[in-house]
Enzyme design. Structure first.
Site, short mmCIF file in Angstrom:
data_model
loop_
_atom_site.label_atom_id
_atom_site.label_comp_id
_atom_site.label_asym_id
_atom_site.label_seq_id
_atom_site.Cartn_x
_atom_site.Cartn_y
_atom_site.Cartn_z
N HIS A 12 1.07 -1.14 -0.07
CA HIS A 12 0.02 -0.12 -0.14
C HIS A 12 0.98 1.29 -0.14
O HIS A 12 1.55 1.72 0.99
CB HIS A 12 -0.89 -0.07 1.34
CG HIS A 12 -1.88 1.07 1.20
ND1 HIS A 12 -3.20 0.96 1.62
CD2 HIS A 12 -1.77 2.50 0.97
CE1 HIS A 12 -3.97 2.07 1.48
NE2 HIS A 12 -2.75 3.09 1.20
N HIS A 14 1.77 5.35 -1.66
CA HIS A 14 1.39 6.46 -2.39
C HIS A 14 2.60 7.15 -3.03
O HIS A 14 3.58 7.26 -2.29
CB HIS A 14 0.81 7.67 -1.58
CG HIS A 14 -0.59 7.06 -1.12
ND1 HIS A 14 -1.90 7.50 -1.61
CD2 HIS A 14 -0.74 6.38 -0.01
CE1 HIS A 14 -2.69 6.79 -1.04
NE2 HIS A 14 -2.24 6.03 0.11
N LEU A 15 2.78 6.93 -4.40
CA LEU A 15 3.91 7.62 -5.00
C LEU A 15 3.66 9.13 -5.66
O LEU A 15 4.57 9.72 -6.31
CB LEU A 15 4.75 6.68 -6.04
CG LEU A 15 5.26 5.39 -5.60
CD1 LEU A 15 5.71 4.51 -6.67
CD2 LEU A 15 6.25 5.71 -4.56
N ARG A 16 2.26 9.31 -5.59
CA ARG A 16 2.18 10.76 -6.31
C ARG A 16 2.69 10.78 -7.77
O ARG A 16 2.56 9.84 -8.55
CB ARG A 16 2.61 11.82 -5.44
CG ARG A 16 2.40 11.73 -3.94
CD ARG A 16 1.17 11.61 -3.51
NE ARG A 16 0.93 11.87 -2.27
CZ ARG A 16 -0.17 11.37 -1.29
NH1 ARG A 16 -1.11 10.91 -2.22
NH2 ARG A 16 -0.11 11.77 0.17
N LYS A 95 -8.88 -0.04 -5.87
CA LYS A 95 -8.98 0.28 -4.61
C LYS A 95 -10.11 1.07 -4.59
O LYS A 95 -10.51 1.85 -5.33
CB LYS A 95 -7.78 1.40 -4.63
CG LYS A 95 -7.84 2.14 -3.16
CD LYS A 95 -7.56 1.41 -2.01
CE LYS A 95 -7.84 2.12 -0.71
NZ LYS A 95 -6.42 3.09 -0.41
N HIS A 134 -10.57 1.06 1.53
CA HIS A 134 -10.21 2.23 2.66
C HIS A 134 -11.57 2.33 3.46
O HIS A 134 -12.53 2.95 3.19
CB HIS A 134 -10.01 3.66 2.19
CG HIS A 134 -9.69 4.58 3.32
ND1 HIS A 134 -8.46 5.34 3.41
CD2 HIS A 134 -10.40 5.20 4.46
CE1 HIS A 134 -8.70 6.07 4.37
NE2 HIS A 134 -9.75 6.07 4.97
N HIS A 168 -4.92 -0.77 5.66
CA HIS A 168 -4.36 -0.02 6.71
C HIS A 168 -5.42 -0.08 8.00
O HIS A 168 -5.75 0.89 8.57
CB HIS A 168 -4.11 1.66 6.61
CG HIS A 168 -5.28 2.29 5.63
ND1 HIS A 168 -6.44 2.30 5.98
CD2 HIS A 168 -4.82 2.89 4.64
CE1 HIS A 168 -6.81 2.99 5.09
NE2 HIS A 168 -6.19 3.38 4.08
N ASP A 240 1.32 2.55 3.59
CA ASP A 240 0.48 3.85 3.37
C ASP A 240 1.54 4.96 3.45
O ASP A 240 0.95 5.96 3.97
CB ASP A 240 -0.71 3.79 4.28
CG ASP A 240 -1.81 4.81 3.82
OD1 ASP A 240 -1.75 5.32 2.66
OD2 ASP A 240 -2.55 5.12 4.82
N HIS A 244 3.49 14.40 1.67
CA HIS A 244 2.77 15.71 1.50
C HIS A 244 3.90 16.92 1.71
O HIS A 244 4.80 16.51 2.58
CB HIS A 244 1.75 16.14 2.41
CG HIS A 244 0.50 15.26 2.03
ND1 HIS A 244 -0.58 15.58 1.08
CD2 HIS A 244 -0.03 14.17 2.86
CE1 HIS A 244 -1.61 14.49 1.26
NE2 HIS A 244 -1.30 13.77 2.36
O1 DOR Z 1 -3.51 9.60 5.32
C1 DOR Z 1 -3.58 9.06 4.60
N1 DOR Z 1 -3.27 9.65 3.52
N2 DOR Z 1 -4.54 8.35 4.27
C2 DOR Z 1 -5.02 7.94 3.46
O2 DOR Z 1 -6.04 6.78 3.20
C3 DOR Z 1 -4.74 8.80 1.83
C4 DOR Z 1 -3.29 8.97 2.13
C5 DOR Z 1 -2.80 10.22 1.10
O3 DOR Z 1 -2.90 9.87 0.06
O4 DOR Z 1 -2.45 11.39 1.38
ZN ZN Z 2 -3.37 4.98 1.42
#
Ligand code: DOR
Ligand code: ZN
Length: 336
Positions: A12, A14-16, A95, A134, A168, A240, A244
């Site tokens: 799980h 996130h690579l953006r 997802k 989720h 998660h 996860d 940011h």
């Molecule tokens: O804290 C989180 N950030 N939970 C998520 O389900 C998404 C993730 C995000 O994409 O920033």
């Molecule tokens: Zn996530």
């Protein structure tokens, strides 16, 4: 002391996109063999073209590292059999986000009406496409996952051949569901194994630990630790890790997400060792994920960790990692 982990998988991640992708992708691809890539881009990944081109941008960002991105689509109840058959070989899972529940999930599902989503879920069952969820309602923030339990049960019992991954998980209730329904599985993050709500908001507010689902009580963390440390076959690691930029975290409206990718293996090793369960880490970090997802492709990788002090960097580019500046006991010695 040295610890060798074979083919670590982050199920799980996130690579953006854009500059953020260029910054964070190598921080996963160096030490992980593969990762399940979340589709909550702006706009979310909902077509074959978007999915293939996103995969291409990820491969470009990781350069020469051996890392397989396992691609996901953002669930839409409009996906037809024809569409899913055509895209099947390009994806690993789909997802599902409830609408508005977390970062970039506005286009998610606004209700769990089986008449609306049933056809798509039936096709996913027959094509053996796992459904990652989720699992939160829009109720009181501490109760959202517990309230979602009834929806997990509804889906698990109505679609017994659909593999459902509770993403998660953060509560004891969710852990208990694993042993009730054959077709429910779970990912657990590093941060939910290490922190509780006290770390987020019990003292000075720590925005870098704010995420969805929010960290819960000590007894919930205990349940997560028990099931992860035991090497339970239905549970696998999914960081996860959700970067940011600093100014989106240290802001009036702090974005949800904890960035852990580059420190995950070191801290998991420390946790499993401290609890005398180091033998089960290989299951949690790779073997269980391979058994749950089946046929995951990757090039072999071994990560050698050594017991040597490591100070978590204060920042990676404009992203602040979990526990920035903290000294921990394990370092990456070699990746081979
Ligand atoms: O804290 C989180 N950030 N939970 C998520 O389900 C998404 C993730 C995000 O994409 O920033
Ligand atoms: Zn996530």
């Amino acid at each position: 002391m040295e610890v060798i982990l074979k083919n670590p998988l982050d199920m799980h991640l996130h690579l953006r996109d854009g500059d953020m992708l260029s910054l964070v992708a190598p921080l996963s691809s160096r030490t992980f063999s593969g990762g399940l890539i979340m589709p909550n881009l702006i706009p979310p990944v909902t077509s074959k073209e978007e999915l293939i081109s996103y995969r291409g941008r990820i491969l470009e960002a990781i350069g020469d590292d051996n890392f397989t991105p396992y691609m996901t689509l953002f669930f839409k109840p409009t996906y037809t059999e024809e569409f899913l058959k055509d895209i099947r070989d390009n994806l690993t899972a789909i997802k599902l986000y409830p609408a508005g529940i977390t970062t970039n999930s506005e286009g998610g599902l606004s209700g769990f009406d089986l008449d609306e989503i049933g056809d798509t879920l039936d096709v996913m069952s027959s094509l053996e496409i796992p459904l990652c969820i989720h699992g939160e309602t829009n109720g009181f923030v501490m109760d959202r996952e517990a309230e979602f339990g009834a929806i997990y049960e509804l889906l698990a019992s109505n679609f017994p051949n659909l593999k459902i991954i509770m993403e998660h998980i953060t509560t004891r209730d969710s852990v208990e569901l694993l042993d009730i329904y054959d077709n429910l599985y779970a990912t657990i993050t590093l941060h939910h194994l290490l922190i509780t709500l006290d770390d987020v908001a019990g003292g000075m507010l720590n925005p870098h630990l704010f995420c969805k689902p929010i960290a819960k009580r000590y007894e919930d963390r205990e349940a997560l630790r028990e099931v992860a440390l035991s090497g339970h076959p239905k549970v696998m690691f999914g960081s996860d890790s959700a970067p940011h930029p600093q100014d989106a975290k240290e802001a009036h409206f702090c974005s949800a997400g904890v960035f852990t990718a580059p420190i995950a293996l070191q801290l998991l090793t420390e946790l499993f060792l401290e609890n005398s369960n180091l033998d089960n880490l290989q299951k949690f970090i790779s073997d269980n994920g391979q058994n749950i997802y089946k046929n995951l492709e990757f090039s072999p990788k071994e990560v050698v960790l050594e017991e040597r002090e490591f100070t978590i960097p204060n920042r990676y580019g404009d992203v602040i990692p979990m526990f920035d500046g903290k000294k921990i006991n394990f370092s990456i010695k070699e990746v081979r």
